[in-house]
Design a protein around this motif. Structure first.
Motif, mmCIF file in Angstrom:
data_model
loop_
_atom_site.group_PDB
_atom_site.id
_atom_site.type_symbol
_atom_site.label_atom_id
_atom_site.label_comp_id
_atom_site.label_asym_id
_atom_site.label_seq_id
_atom_site.Cartn_x
_atom_site.Cartn_y
_atom_site.Cartn_z
ATOM 1 N N GLU A 27 0.813 -1.214 0.000
ATOM 2 C CA GLU A 27 0.000 0.000 0.000
ATOM 3 C C GLU A 27 0.849 1.268 0.000
ATOM 4 O O GLU A 27 0.400 2.317 -0.441
ATOM 5 C CB GLU A 27 -0.935 0.007 1.212
ATOM 6 C CG GLU A 27 -2.005 -1.071 1.158
ATOM 7 C CD GLU A 27 -2.933 -1.002 2.345
ATOM 8 O OE1 GLU A 27 -2.732 -0.120 3.207
ATOM 9 O OE2 GLU A 27 -3.873 -1.817 2.408
ATOM 10 N N ASP A 28 2.068 1.165 0.499
ATOM 11 C CA ASP A 28 2.901 2.363 0.590
ATOM 12 C C ASP A 28 3.823 2.534 -0.625
ATOM 13 O O ASP A 28 4.804 3.262 -0.560
ATOM 14 C CB ASP A 28 3.742 2.337 1.871
ATOM 15 C CG ASP A 28 4.623 1.097 1.962
ATOM 16 O OD1 ASP A 28 4.451 0.189 1.130
ATOM 17 O OD2 ASP A 28 5.474 1.044 2.878
ATOM 18 N N GLU A 29 3.496 1.845 -1.727
ATOM 19 C CA GLU A 29 4.273 2.013 -2.957
ATOM 20 C C GLU A 29 4.138 3.455 -3.435
ATOM 21 O O GLU A 29 3.040 4.029 -3.437
ATOM 22 C CB GLU A 29 3.758 1.077 -4.059
ATOM 23 C CG GLU A 29 4.011 -0.404 -3.806
ATOM 24 C CD GLU A 29 5.434 -0.809 -4.124
ATOM 25 O OE1 GLU A 29 6.196 0.028 -4.655
ATOM 26 O OE2 GLU A 29 5.792 -1.958 -3.821
ATOM 27 N N PRO A 30 5.267 4.096 -3.875
ATOM 28 C CA PRO A 30 5.172 5.465 -4.391
ATOM 29 C C PRO A 30 4.395 5.495 -5.709
ATOM 30 O O PRO A 30 4.333 4.505 -6.434
ATOM 31 C CB PRO A 30 6.634 5.854 -4.613
ATOM 32 C CG PRO A 30 7.356 4.552 -4.790
ATOM 33 C CD PRO A 30 6.643 3.574 -3.908
ATOM 34 N N GLU A 31 3.790 6.625 -5.985
ATOM 35 C CA GLU A 31 3.032 6.776 -7.232
ATOM 36 C C GLU A 31 3.990 6.762 -8.416
ATOM 37 O O GLU A 31 5.050 7.390 -8.392
ATOM 38 C CB GLU A 31 2.251 8.085 -7.214
ATOM 39 C CG GLU A 31 1.319 8.228 -8.407
ATOM 40 C CD GLU A 31 0.469 9.483 -8.326
ATOM 41 O OE1 GLU A 31 -0.174 9.816 -9.328
ATOM 42 O OE2 GLU A 31 0.460 10.116 -7.246
ATOM 43 N N VAL A 32 3.629 6.023 -9.446
ATOM 44 C CA VAL A 32 4.512 5.888 -10.605
ATOM 45 C C VAL A 32 4.181 6.926 -11.662
ATOM 46 O O VAL A 32 3.040 7.392 -11.767
ATOM 47 C CB VAL A 32 4.420 4.476 -11.216
ATOM 48 C CG1 VAL A 32 4.826 3.422 -10.209
ATOM 49 C CG2 VAL A 32 3.019 4.195 -11.752
ATOM 50 N N GLU A 33 5.191 7.292 -12.437
ATOM 51 C CA GLU A 33 5.000 8.202 -13.573
ATOM 52 C C GLU A 33 4.621 7.429 -14.831
ATOM 53 O O GLU A 33 3.796 7.871 -15.621
ATOM 54 C CB GLU A 33 6.295 8.972 -13.855
ATOM 55 C CG GLU A 33 6.776 9.896 -12.771
ATOM 56 C CD GLU A 33 8.091 10.543 -13.172
ATOM 57 O OE1 GLU A 33 8.273 10.847 -14.373
ATOM 58 O OE2 GLU A 33 8.947 10.727 -12.300
#
Length: 331
Positions: free
Chosen positions: A149-155
């Motif tokens: 759940e704490d994965e950073p938002e991807v571009e």
């Protein structure tokens, strides 16, 4: 996951990264260079790196079980220099290891080009690879259900079955035809034999990449190199790897010649021709890539060497080499 290009802007050349974002297609500037000639090889290397990293994890490995997947261990090599050695040590499958070898070569090419660039530009390129690796890993984690759940938002967005890359590296490495050809080549090989075939592949592919011989080609990256230099009077050279698991076979260098199918026609004025073997050199030990590359370079620079070598008697070394003729086909 990315396609790279260069664009002239206000007297400089921008290197652009284009990818699928959350709102559609996005292009951003990676860095800028004063000389377009410096940008071109960087763009080429980045496109190859992106394609070789992305395609294997975007398609099924259907060799044994439909719906199986290729490994993703190669992704680490984008940012971890220590992991790049692992690209040359696996034996998963001929096609996967072929792609890993090409990825290793592309990363080495990039590093050699970065040496001529300012430090700020080099850092920007390396940061670009970090973003590519991070977002590809995030896409894979989401696909396999292992993301947290704490994965950073991807571009950049990745989708299995739809790799957004420039696939043509000039050698059809990523084509379905190449993959299927190599899959057929390893069909029914035991694990030890497959490892042998992978080692032969690395030697031939590396030799081909080192030779710069204009007329050399990989007829089959897993077993044969072919060189037919212009103005060689119809002579050609092949370098053939042994059959995996066959203790009686060896590396072979053969010189052959195209013979007109119509005996009344002269070579060069013929309408069709068939290749026939002239001499064979069965090698007592496996050559390394440098030795084969040197051989290809020699015939590329002096095509008529093939004519001279073709007259060599059995038991005698080809002039300028240590390769002894073990068989003549005209005796």
């Amino acid at each position: 996951m990315t396609i790279y290009s260069q664009h002239a802007n206000r007297g400089k050349t921008q290197i652009l990264a284009t990818y699928q974002g959350s709102d559609g297609l996005v292009s951003k500037t990676v860095t800028s260079l004063a000389d377009a000639r410096l940008a071109a090889p960087i763009v080429d290397a980045l496109n190859r790196i992106s394609a070789f990293a992305t395609v294997p994890v975007s398609i099924h490995d259907s060799r044994e079980r439909p719906g199986d997947y290729y490994p993703s261990k190669h992704v680490a090599a984008l940012t971890d220099a220590a992991a790049r050695a692992d690209l040359l040590s696996g034996a998963h499958s001929l096609w996967y290891e072929y792609v890993c070898l090409r990825l290793h070569q592309a990363l080495a090419d990039l590093e050699s080009h970065l040496m001529a660039l300012p430090d700020t530009v080099s850092r920007a390129i390396r940061f670009e690879l970090e973003v590519e690796e991070r977002d590809l890993r995030a896409g894979l984690a989401d696909f396999t259900g292992t993301s947290s759940e704490d994965e950073p938002e991807v571009e950049r967005h990745w989708e299995f079955g739809h790799p957004f890359v420039q696939q043509d590296d000039g050698l059809e490495t990523l084509s379905n035809e190449t993959r299927e050809q190599l899959d057929r080549r390893e069909d029914r090989l035991a694990a030890k034999e497959r490892a042998e075939a992978v080692s032969y592949l690395r030697v031939l592919v590396t030799a081909h990449s080192q030779s710069d011989a204009m007329w050399a080609s990989l007829d089959d990256p897993s077993c044969q190199l072919f060189a037919e230099p212009y103005d060689s009077d119809g002579f050609y050279l092949t370098v053939q790897a042994p059959e995996p698991g066959d203790n009686d076979s060896s590396w072979e260098v053969e010189i052959g010649r195209w013979e007109p199918d119509d005996p009344d026609e002269e070579y060069g004025e013929h309408t069709s021709a068939t290749g026939s073997s002239v001499i064979l050199c069965a090698l007592p030990a496996a050559p390394d890539a440098h030795e084969i590359a040197h051989l290809l370079k020699a015939v590329d620079e002096k095509p008529l060497l093939l004519t001279q070598w073709a007259a060599t008697p059995v038991g005698t070394a080809l002039e300028g080499t240590t390769l002894a003729v073990t068989k003549r086909f005209d005796s």
